[in-house]
Design a protein around this motif. Structure first.
Motif, PDB file in Angstrom:
ATOM      1  N   ASP A 207       0.914  -1.065  -0.238  1.00 44.13           N
ATOM      2  CA  ASP A 207      -0.046  -0.019   0.052  1.00 44.13           C
ATOM      3  C   ASP A 207       0.782   1.376   0.148  1.00 44.13           C
ATOM      4  OD1 ASP A 207       0.987  -0.362   2.721  1.00 44.13           O
ATOM      5  OD2 ASP A 207      -0.962  -0.176   3.351  1.00 44.13           O
ATOM      6  N   ALA A 208       2.180   1.273   0.754  1.00 44.74           N
ATOM      7  CA  ALA A 208       2.751   2.552   0.551  1.00 44.74           C
ATOM      8  C   ALA A 208       3.578   2.536  -0.464  1.00 44.74           C
ATOM      9  CB  ALA A 208       3.999   2.119   1.876  1.00 44.74           C
ATOM     10  N   PHE A 209       4.107   1.499  -1.160  1.00 46.49           N
ATOM     11  CA  PHE A 209       4.534   1.568  -2.524  1.00 46.49           C
ATOM     12  C   PHE A 209       3.502   2.090  -3.513  1.00 46.49           C
ATOM     13  CE2 PHE A 209       5.190  -0.684  -6.658  1.00 46.49           C
ATOM     14  CZ  PHE A 209       6.560  -0.211  -7.052  1.00 46.49           C
TER      15      PHE A 209
ATOM     16  N   HIS B 132      -0.016  -9.667 -10.767  1.00 51.02           N
ATOM     17  CA  HIS B 132       0.211  -8.738 -10.007  1.00 51.02           C
ATOM     18  C   HIS B 132       1.661  -8.439 -10.240  1.00 51.02           C
ATOM     19  CE1 HIS B 132      -3.487  -8.484  -8.316  1.00 51.02           C
ATOM     20  NE2 HIS B 132      -3.460  -9.479  -7.580  1.00 51.02           N
ATOM     21  N   SER B 133       2.461  -9.651 -10.357  1.00 55.74           N
ATOM     22  CA  SER B 133       4.061  -9.500 -10.593  1.00 55.74           C
ATOM     23  C   SER B 133       4.248  -8.987 -12.010  1.00 55.74           C
ATOM     24  CB  SER B 133       4.793 -10.932 -10.555  1.00 55.74           C
ATOM     25  OG  SER B 133       4.406 -11.527  -9.247  1.00 55.74           O
ATOM     26  N   ARG B 134       3.148  -8.939 -12.960  1.00 57.00           N
ATOM     27  CA  ARG B 134       3.628  -8.415 -14.186  1.00 57.00           C
ATOM     28  C   ARG B 134       3.190  -7.018 -14.108  1.00 57.00           C
ATOM     29  NH1 ARG B 134       4.017 -10.527 -19.200  1.00 57.00           N
ATOM     30  NH2 ARG B 134       3.353  -9.428 -20.995  1.00 57.00           N
ATOM     31  N   HIS B 135       2.169  -6.571 -13.191  1.00 52.83           N
ATOM     32  CA  HIS B 135       1.662  -5.196 -13.041  1.00 52.83           C
ATOM     33  C   HIS B 135       3.013  -4.577 -12.427  1.00 52.83           C
ATOM     34  CE1 HIS B 135      -1.906  -6.085 -14.460  1.00 52.83           C
ATOM     35  NE2 HIS B 135      -2.727  -6.366 -13.404  1.00 52.83           N
ATOM     36  N   LEU B 136       3.670  -5.114 -11.249  1.00 50.18           N
ATOM     37  CA  LEU B 136       4.657  -4.632 -10.815  1.00 50.18           C
ATOM     38  C   LEU B 136       6.175  -4.449 -11.557  1.00 50.18           C
ATOM     39  CD1 LEU B 136       6.327  -3.482  -8.016  1.00 50.18           C
ATOM     40  CD2 LEU B 136       6.860  -6.241  -7.702  1.00 50.18           C
ATOM     41  N   ARG B 137       6.203  -5.116 -12.500  1.00 58.30           N
ATOM     42  CA  ARG B 137       7.163  -5.015 -13.481  1.00 58.30           C
ATOM     43  C   ARG B 137       7.066  -3.961 -14.524  1.00 58.30           C
ATOM     44  NH1 ARG B 137      11.885  -4.860 -14.965  1.00 58.30           N
ATOM     45  NH2 ARG B 137      12.785  -5.930 -16.757  1.00 58.30           N
ATOM     46  N   ARG B 138       5.660  -3.529 -14.691  1.00 59.41           N
ATOM     47  CA  ARG B 138       5.410  -2.543 -15.685  1.00 59.41           C
ATOM     48  C   ARG B 138       5.279  -1.219 -14.725  1.00 59.41           C
ATOM     49  NH1 ARG B 138       6.422  -5.847 -18.500  1.00 59.41           N
ATOM     50  NH2 ARG B 138       5.312  -6.813 -20.079  1.00 59.41           N
ATOM     51  N   VAL B 139       5.040  -1.198 -13.803  1.00 61.07           N
ATOM     52  CA  VAL B 139       5.091   0.107 -12.830  1.00 61.07           C
ATOM     53  C   VAL B 139       6.566   0.387 -12.555  1.00 61.07           C
ATOM     54  CG1 VAL B 139       4.753   0.965 -10.277  1.00 61.07           C
ATOM     55  CG2 VAL B 139       3.014  -0.202 -11.742  1.00 61.07           C
ATOM     56  N   ARG B 140       7.488  -0.574 -12.400  1.00 62.86           N
ATOM     57  CA  ARG B 140       9.014  -0.365 -12.346  1.00 62.86           C
ATOM     58  C   ARG B 140       9.508   0.265 -13.470  1.00 62.86           C
ATOM     59  NH1 ARG B 140      13.371  -0.781 -14.829  1.00 62.86           N
ATOM     60  NH2 ARG B 140      15.264  -1.563 -13.767  1.00 62.86           N
ATOM     61  N   LEU B 141       8.911  -0.193 -14.673  1.00 64.01           N
ATOM     62  CA  LEU B 141       9.455   0.478 -16.009  1.00 64.01           C
ATOM     63  C   LEU B 141       9.018   1.773 -15.998  1.00 64.01           C
ATOM     64  CD1 LEU B 141       8.746  -2.243 -18.730  1.00 64.01           C
ATOM     65  CD2 LEU B 141      10.944  -1.066 -18.109  1.00 64.01           C
ATOM     66  N   GLY B 142       7.741   2.510 -15.587  1.00 65.50           N
ATOM     67  CA  GLY B 142       7.215   3.573 -15.430  1.00 65.50           C
ATOM     68  C   GLY B 142       8.364   4.410 -14.713  1.00 65.50           C
TER      69      GLY B 142
ATOM     70  N   THR C 110      -5.137  -7.719   0.008  1.00 62.82           N
ATOM     71  CA  THR C 110      -4.888  -9.127   0.004  1.00 62.82           C
ATOM     72  C   THR C 110      -3.404  -9.476   0.434  1.00 62.82           C
ATOM     73  OG1 THR C 110      -6.590  -9.667  -1.654  1.00 62.82           O
ATOM     74  CG2 THR C 110      -5.227 -11.403  -1.042  1.00 62.82           C
ATOM     75  N   TYR C 111      -2.445  -8.803  -0.318  1.00 62.96           N
ATOM     76  CA  TYR C 111      -1.173  -9.053  -0.185  1.00 62.96           C
ATOM     77  C   TYR C 111      -0.630  -7.995   0.879  1.00 62.96           C
ATOM     78  CZ  TYR C 111      -2.422 -12.247  -3.842  1.00 62.96           C
ATOM     79  OH  TYR C 111      -2.687 -13.244  -4.443  1.00 62.96           O
ATOM     80  N   ASP C 112       0.096  -8.144   1.782  1.00 61.26           N
ATOM     81  CA  ASP C 112       0.934  -7.000   2.611  1.00 61.26           C
ATOM     82  C   ASP C 112       2.186  -6.289   2.181  1.00 61.26           C
ATOM     83  OD1 ASP C 112      -1.017  -7.460   4.687  1.00 61.26           O
ATOM     84  OD2 ASP C 112       0.202  -8.548   5.621  1.00 61.26           O
ATOM     85  N   THR C 113       2.970  -7.230   1.125  1.00 59.81           N
ATOM     86  CA  THR C 113       4.259  -6.539   0.667  1.00 59.81           C
ATOM     87  C   THR C 113       4.467  -6.958  -0.571  1.00 59.81           C
ATOM     88  OG1 THR C 113       5.708  -8.699   1.263  1.00 59.81           O
ATOM     89  CG2 THR C 113       4.967  -7.053   3.146  1.00 59.81           C
ATOM     90  N   LEU C 114       5.343  -6.415  -1.117  1.00 64.47           N
ATOM     91  CA  LEU C 114       5.892  -6.810  -2.549  1.00 64.47           C
ATOM     92  C   LEU C 114       6.356  -8.181  -2.724  1.00 64.47           C
ATOM     93  CD1 LEU C 114       5.672  -3.789  -2.643  1.00 64.47           C
ATOM     94  CD2 LEU C 114       7.873  -3.752  -4.513  1.00 64.47           C
ATOM     95  N   LYS C 115       7.009  -8.721  -1.599  1.00 67.13           N
ATOM     96  CA  LYS C 115       7.444 -10.160  -1.726  1.00 67.13           C
ATOM     97  C   LYS C 115       6.334 -10.949  -1.708  1.00 67.13           C
ATOM     98  CE  LYS C 115      12.137  -9.667   0.607  1.00 67.13           C
ATOM     99  NZ  LYS C 115      12.859 -10.159   1.925  1.00 67.13           N
ATOM    100  N   ASN C 116       5.264 -10.899  -0.866  1.00 70.69           N
ATOM    101  CA  ASN C 116       4.231 -11.345  -0.770  1.00 70.69           C
ATOM    102  C   ASN C 116       3.377 -11.649  -2.078  1.00 70.69           C
ATOM    103  OD1 ASN C 116       2.682 -10.365   2.464  1.00 70.69           O
ATOM    104  ND2 ASN C 116       4.271 -11.681   2.072  1.00 70.69           N
ATOM    105  N   VAL C 117       3.550 -10.781  -2.977  1.00 72.27           N
ATOM    106  CA  VAL C 117       2.897 -10.660  -4.262  1.00 72.27           C
ATOM    107  C   VAL C 117       3.830 -11.535  -5.204  1.00 72.27           C
ATOM    108  CG1 VAL C 117       2.621  -9.143  -6.483  1.00 72.27           C
ATOM    109  CG2 VAL C 117       1.632  -8.456  -4.275  1.00 72.27           C
TER     110      VAL C 117
END
Length: 223
Positions: A52-54, A115-125, A92-99
């Motif tokens: 959530d903080a991320f 969600h891991s794919r979404h995280l990868r795309r956000v990282r690119l942004g 549902t998931y507390d942390t990035l590691k959980n995802v």
């Protein structure tokens, strides 16, 4: 950030931090502060980041995308959508590691919609904005076209199909000038250098952390 299989749909944000308000004089400072908060958590010894903080820190980037005009509309649409999805996932998931660990277990890390794919795309942004800020600070050119084109080529272009790359290239001619961007952000030469530098330093720690999450699980980053 997008591939042919990833639909570029208009976001339906539920994330309370997304705002359609015009750029304000505090937008860059708020952005830098958001990522400095995350970086401090890592520096303090935390080995994970709350999702959530991320998501909150990442939502602050959306204002900047809006200031850059049509050239970065592709990024704004997809980025906002993906950050919103991650915020929903934080219920549902507390942390990035959980995802990531969940998707590793389910073998869905690279599956469209995961969600891991979404995280990868956000990282690119995040990396796109960092690269753009670096190019902005290296150049005194009033046109942002070369700086933005270089930043895009270094980050997102390798992951985009030809049609998206072509549309982005055409949109580069509609970028605001350096002076217009500073005016839109209500920044001066001194203040914009300060705030961009803060973001570059803080976001580098977060981007490296995300990369390590994938590589430590033997997941390649070339997708």
């Amino acid at each position: 950030m997008a591939e042919e299989e990833d639909e570029l749909v208009k976001p339906k944000p539920s994330l309370p931090y997304f705002k359609d308000a015009p750029c304000s004089g505090t937008s860059l400072a708020t952005l830098a502060e958001g990522f400095e908060d995350l970086a401090r958590k890592l520096e303090s010894g935390d080995d994970d980041l709350r999702l959530d903080a991320f998501s909150y820190a990442c939502s602050l980037v959306s204002v900047l995308f809006g200031c850059l005009g049509i050239a970065f509309k592709f990024a704004e649409i997809e980025y906002v959508s993906k950050v919103d999805e991650l915020y929903e996932a934080s219920k549902t998931y507390d942390t990035l590691k959980n995802v990531l660990d969940y998707d590793v277990e389910q073998d869905t890390v690279k599956k469209p919609g995961s969600h891991s794919r979404h995280l990868r795309r956000v990282r690119l942004g995040l990396d796109l904005i960092k690269a753009l800020f670096k190019q902005f600070l290296l150049s005194n050119d009033n046109s942002l076209r070369e700086a933005a084109s270089t930043a895009y080529a270094q980050t997102c272009a390798p992951f985009h199909p030809w049609a998206v790359r072509k549309a982005v290239g055409a949109g580069m001619y509609a970028l605001p000038t350096r002076e217009q961007l500073m005016l839109n952000l209500n920044e001066t030469d001194d203040s914009i250098q300060k705030e961009m530098t803060r973001y570059i330093i803080a976001s580098s720690s977060i981007i490296d952390y995300i990369d390590n999450l994938y590589t430590s699980r033997n997941i390649s980053l070339d997708w």
